[in-house]
Design a protein around this motif. Structure first.
Motif, PDB file in Angstrom:
ATOM      1  N   PHE A 132       2.941  13.648  -7.738  1.00 61.95           N
ATOM      2  CA  PHE A 132       2.272  14.887  -7.341  1.00 61.95           C
ATOM      3  C   PHE A 132       3.287  15.902  -6.842  1.00 61.95           C
ATOM      4  N   ARG A 133       4.241  15.463  -6.054  1.00 61.61           N
ATOM      5  CA  ARG A 133       5.269  16.352  -5.509  1.00 61.61           C
ATOM      6  C   ARG A 133       6.076  17.026  -6.621  1.00 61.61           C
ATOM      7  N   ALA A 134       6.277  16.309  -7.726  1.00 61.96           N
ATOM      8  CA  ALA A 134       7.128  16.813  -8.810  1.00 61.96           C
ATOM      9  C   ALA A 134       6.569  18.061  -9.479  1.00 61.96           C
ATOM     10  N   ARG A 135       5.306  18.358  -9.272  1.00 62.11           N
ATOM     11  CA  ARG A 135       4.689  19.506  -9.925  1.00 62.11           C
ATOM     12  C   ARG A 135       4.841  20.788  -9.118  1.00 62.11           C
ATOM     13  N   PHE A 136       5.557  20.717  -8.004  1.00 59.11           N
ATOM     14  CA  PHE A 136       5.677  21.869  -7.110  1.00 59.11           C
ATOM     15  C   PHE A 136       7.141  22.251  -6.991  1.00 59.11           C
ATOM     16  N   VAL A 137       7.471  23.519  -7.234  1.00 61.19           N
ATOM     17  CA  VAL A 137       8.862  23.959  -7.175  1.00 61.19           C
ATOM     18  C   VAL A 137       9.124  24.858  -5.974  1.00 61.19           C
ATOM     19  N   GLY A 138       8.090  25.128  -5.182  1.00 60.32           N
ATOM     20  CA  GLY A 138       8.295  25.820  -3.919  1.00 60.32           C
ATOM     21  C   GLY A 138       8.836  24.854  -2.881  1.00 60.32           C
ATOM     22  N   LYS A 139       8.883  25.293  -1.650  1.00 56.44           N
ATOM     23  CA  LYS A 139       9.328  24.418  -0.564  1.00 56.44           C
ATOM     24  C   LYS A 139       8.342  23.269  -0.408  1.00 56.44           C
ATOM     25  N   VAL A 140       8.861  22.047  -0.449  1.00 59.22           N
ATOM     26  CA  VAL A 140       8.015  20.865  -0.348  1.00 59.22           C
ATOM     27  C   VAL A 140       8.809  19.769   0.350  1.00 59.22           C
ATOM     28  N   SER A 141       8.150  19.020   1.200  1.00 57.73           N
ATOM     29  CA  SER A 141       8.818  17.946   1.922  1.00 57.73           C
ATOM     30  C   SER A 141       9.092  16.772   1.003  1.00 57.73           C
ATOM     31  N   PRO A 142       9.978  15.867   1.408  1.00 59.61           N
ATOM     32  CA  PRO A 142      10.025  14.567   0.736  1.00 59.61           C
ATOM     33  C   PRO A 142       8.700  13.831   0.960  1.00 59.61           C
ATOM     34  N   VAL A 143       8.504  12.754   0.227  1.00 61.25           N
ATOM     35  CA  VAL A 143       7.434  11.823   0.590  1.00 61.25           C
ATOM     36  C   VAL A 143       8.031  10.916   1.657  1.00 61.25           C
ATOM     37  N   HIS A 144       7.533  11.014   2.878  1.00 57.52           N
ATOM     38  CA  HIS A 144       8.177  10.310   3.984  1.00 57.52           C
ATOM     39  C   HIS A 144       7.157   9.797   4.989  1.00 57.52           C
ATOM     40  N   PHE A 145       7.607   8.848   5.799  1.00 57.15           N
ATOM     41  CA  PHE A 145       6.744   8.134   6.736  1.00 57.15           C
ATOM     42  C   PHE A 145       7.017   8.636   8.140  1.00 57.15           C
ATOM     43  N   PHE A 146       5.988   9.220   8.758  1.00 53.00           N
ATOM     44  CA  PHE A 146       6.102   9.691  10.136  1.00 53.00           C
ATOM     45  C   PHE A 146       5.637   8.583  11.081  1.00 53.00           C
ATOM     46  N   TRP A 147       6.531   8.134  11.951  1.00 49.39           N
ATOM     47  CA  TRP A 147       6.205   7.040  12.857  1.00 49.39           C
ATOM     48  C   TRP A 147       5.358   7.480  14.048  1.00 49.39           C
TER      49      TRP A 147
ATOM     50  N   GLN B 212       0.837  -1.198   0.000  1.00 51.89           N
ATOM     51  CA  GLN B 212       0.000   0.000   0.000  1.00 51.89           C
ATOM     52  C   GLN B 212       0.877   1.255   0.000  1.00 51.89           C
ATOM     53  N   LEU B 213       1.870   1.258   0.873  1.00 54.47           N
ATOM     54  CA  LEU B 213       2.773   2.403   0.959  1.00 54.47           C
ATOM     55  C   LEU B 213       3.531   2.602  -0.349  1.00 54.47           C
ATOM     56  N   LEU B 214       3.927   1.511  -0.983  1.00 58.50           N
ATOM     57  CA  LEU B 214       4.690   1.592  -2.235  1.00 58.50           C
ATOM     58  C   LEU B 214       3.887   2.318  -3.307  1.00 58.50           C
ATOM     59  N   GLN B 215       2.599   1.988  -3.436  1.00 60.57           N
ATOM     60  CA  GLN B 215       1.772   2.644  -4.438  1.00 60.57           C
ATOM     61  C   GLN B 215       1.498   4.103  -4.057  1.00 60.57           C
ATOM     62  N   ALA B 216       1.188   4.326  -2.779  1.00 63.71           N
ATOM     63  CA  ALA B 216       0.944   5.700  -2.334  1.00 63.71           C
ATOM     64  C   ALA B 216       2.181   6.567  -2.534  1.00 63.71           C
ATOM     65  N   ASP B 217       3.353   6.031  -2.207  1.00 62.11           N
ATOM     66  CA  ASP B 217       4.608   6.764  -2.358  1.00 62.11           C
ATOM     67  C   ASP B 217       4.842   7.144  -3.814  1.00 62.11           C
ATOM     68  N   ARG B 218       4.529   6.240  -4.711  1.00 61.41           N
ATOM     69  CA  ARG B 218       4.749   6.484  -6.140  1.00 61.41           C
ATOM     70  C   ARG B 218       3.874   7.634  -6.648  1.00 61.41           C
ATOM     71  N   VAL B 219       2.587   7.607  -6.334  1.00 57.70           N
ATOM     72  CA  VAL B 219       1.682   8.648  -6.834  1.00 57.70           C
ATOM     73  C   VAL B 219       1.937   9.970  -6.114  1.00 57.70           C
ATOM     74  N   LEU B 220       2.213   9.918  -4.814  1.00 59.78           N
ATOM     75  CA  LEU B 220       2.556  11.149  -4.095  1.00 59.78           C
ATOM     76  C   LEU B 220       3.834  11.768  -4.662  1.00 59.78           C
ATOM     77  N   GLY B 221       4.781  10.922  -5.066  1.00 63.71           N
ATOM     78  CA  GLY B 221       6.010  11.437  -5.664  1.00 63.71           C
ATOM     79  C   GLY B 221       5.753  12.153  -6.979  1.00 63.71           C
TER      80      GLY B 221
END
Length: 328
Positions: free
Chosen positions: A163-178, A152-161
């Motif tokens: 989505f992230r690529a379309r933003f050139v302002g400050k943006v976090s990595p795609v990351h997992f908060f424990w 599940q995380l693998l697919q979510a990470d891929r699509v979120l990545g």
């Protein structure tokens, strides 16, 4: 190596793995606190997160003295793998065992590798904060469920990545908060935010003050909020009109209880085009934050395909190298 679009999104009912999920949550908190103990502070606590790998979740490189180590949850072979720059390694088997035992085994493995890591031995952001050395309540591990969660995380990470690529302002990595056990990606407007009131259980308010110190639009996935988990999106501070903004797909909704938009994971998994369905949710909920919050979208967004074409990625695959060498 690839699967058909729909079959790549696995089915995993939350009710079928709640005990394993809650145990794994505590295990990730232990390892996350180890990273926290050694990594220098990065804005919004980005230095404490994990990242999705082809086998599970990793801390990435953690500095230690003049060397380093890393720790990975391997959800294929079901091992916790610890490696150092000295070429040494240790493993802890992921199997049904109490949190107390996992904690002892992980700390002992690090000690054998010469890594000493004192941490606060209790969890954060959970209502029931049993100290790790005393936690015999959480002791479940279903390897099949853990593997499906990673998928599940693998697919979510891929699509979120994407989505992230379309933003050139400050943006976090795609990351997992424990802390909350969620995969997240956060965009920022560039403006400061009002001081966050805090309020997370067993977590100092100052933690949230740092995390929400800038105006943001955040999205991600967590194994709750729906029968099979849910994708979420929220803004801080939430601008007027945000929750009334029309978003896609039709199965998405604003949850007043959670203070965010939710999209059940199963709505994505069963869609004819899961990637597109999730991408619509991510984009329209971001637009809700950006439009009602008055973000400067012209400066913050760009097309990730802007270098495609006869002189770019499509022709050579290395436009950056070409630009450095003066090629045309």
């Amino acid at each position: 190596m690839t699967a058909p679009a729909r079959s790549a999104w696995p089915k995993l009912r939350v009710a079928d793995w709640t005990a394993t999920r809650d145990t794994l949550h505590m295990w990730t908190q232990i390892i996350g606190k180890i990273r926290l103990a050694h990594a220098p502070l990065v804005n919004h606590w980005w230095q404490v997160t994990f990242y999705v790998t082809p086998r599970g979740l990793t801390t990435s490189t953690i500095p230690y003295g003049t060397g380093a180590f890393d720790i990975e949850f391997d959800f294929i072979d079901h091992q916790l793998r610890i490696r150092t720059t000295e070429g040494t390694a240790r493993g802890v088997i992921l199997e049904p065992k109490p949190v107390a035992q996992f904690y002892d085994e992980a700390v002992r493995a690090l000690h054998e590798l010469g890594v000493e890591t004192p941490i606060q031995p209790w969890p954060n952001e959970v209502e029931q904060a049993i100290p790790f050395p005393q936690d015999t309540v959480h002791a479940s591990y279903d390897p099949h469920a853990a593997h499906l969660f990673w998928r599940q995380l693998l697919q979510a990470d891929r699509v979120l990545g994407q989505f992230r690529a379309r933003f050139v302002g400050k943006v976090s990595p795609v990351h997992f908060f424990w802390g909350a056990m969620d995969l997240a990606c956060t965009r920022f407007s560039g403006r400061p935010a009002p001081t966050h009131p805090g309020g997370a259980p067993h977590c100092g308010d100052w933690v949230m003050v740092e995390g929400y110190s800038r105006e943001l639009s955040s999205c991600g996935f967590w194994p709750g909020g729906g029968e099979e988990g849910a994708f979420y999106a929220y803004a801080y501070p939430e601008p007027d009109g945000f929750r009334e903004h029309p978003v896609l797909p039709s199965s998405a909704f604003y949850s007043a209880q959670h203070g965010q938009f939710l999209l059940p994971y199963e709505a994505v998994r069963t869609a004819d085009d899961p990637d597109r369905t999730l991408a619509e949710f991510l984009q329209t909920t971001y637009e809700a934050a950006a439009e009602h919050g008055g973000w400067n979208r012209a400066e913050l967004e760009d097309d990730p395909h802007r270098w495609d074409g006869p002189h770019g990625v499509a022709s050579a695959g290395r436009p950056y190298d070409q630009g450095l060498s003066g090629g045309s």
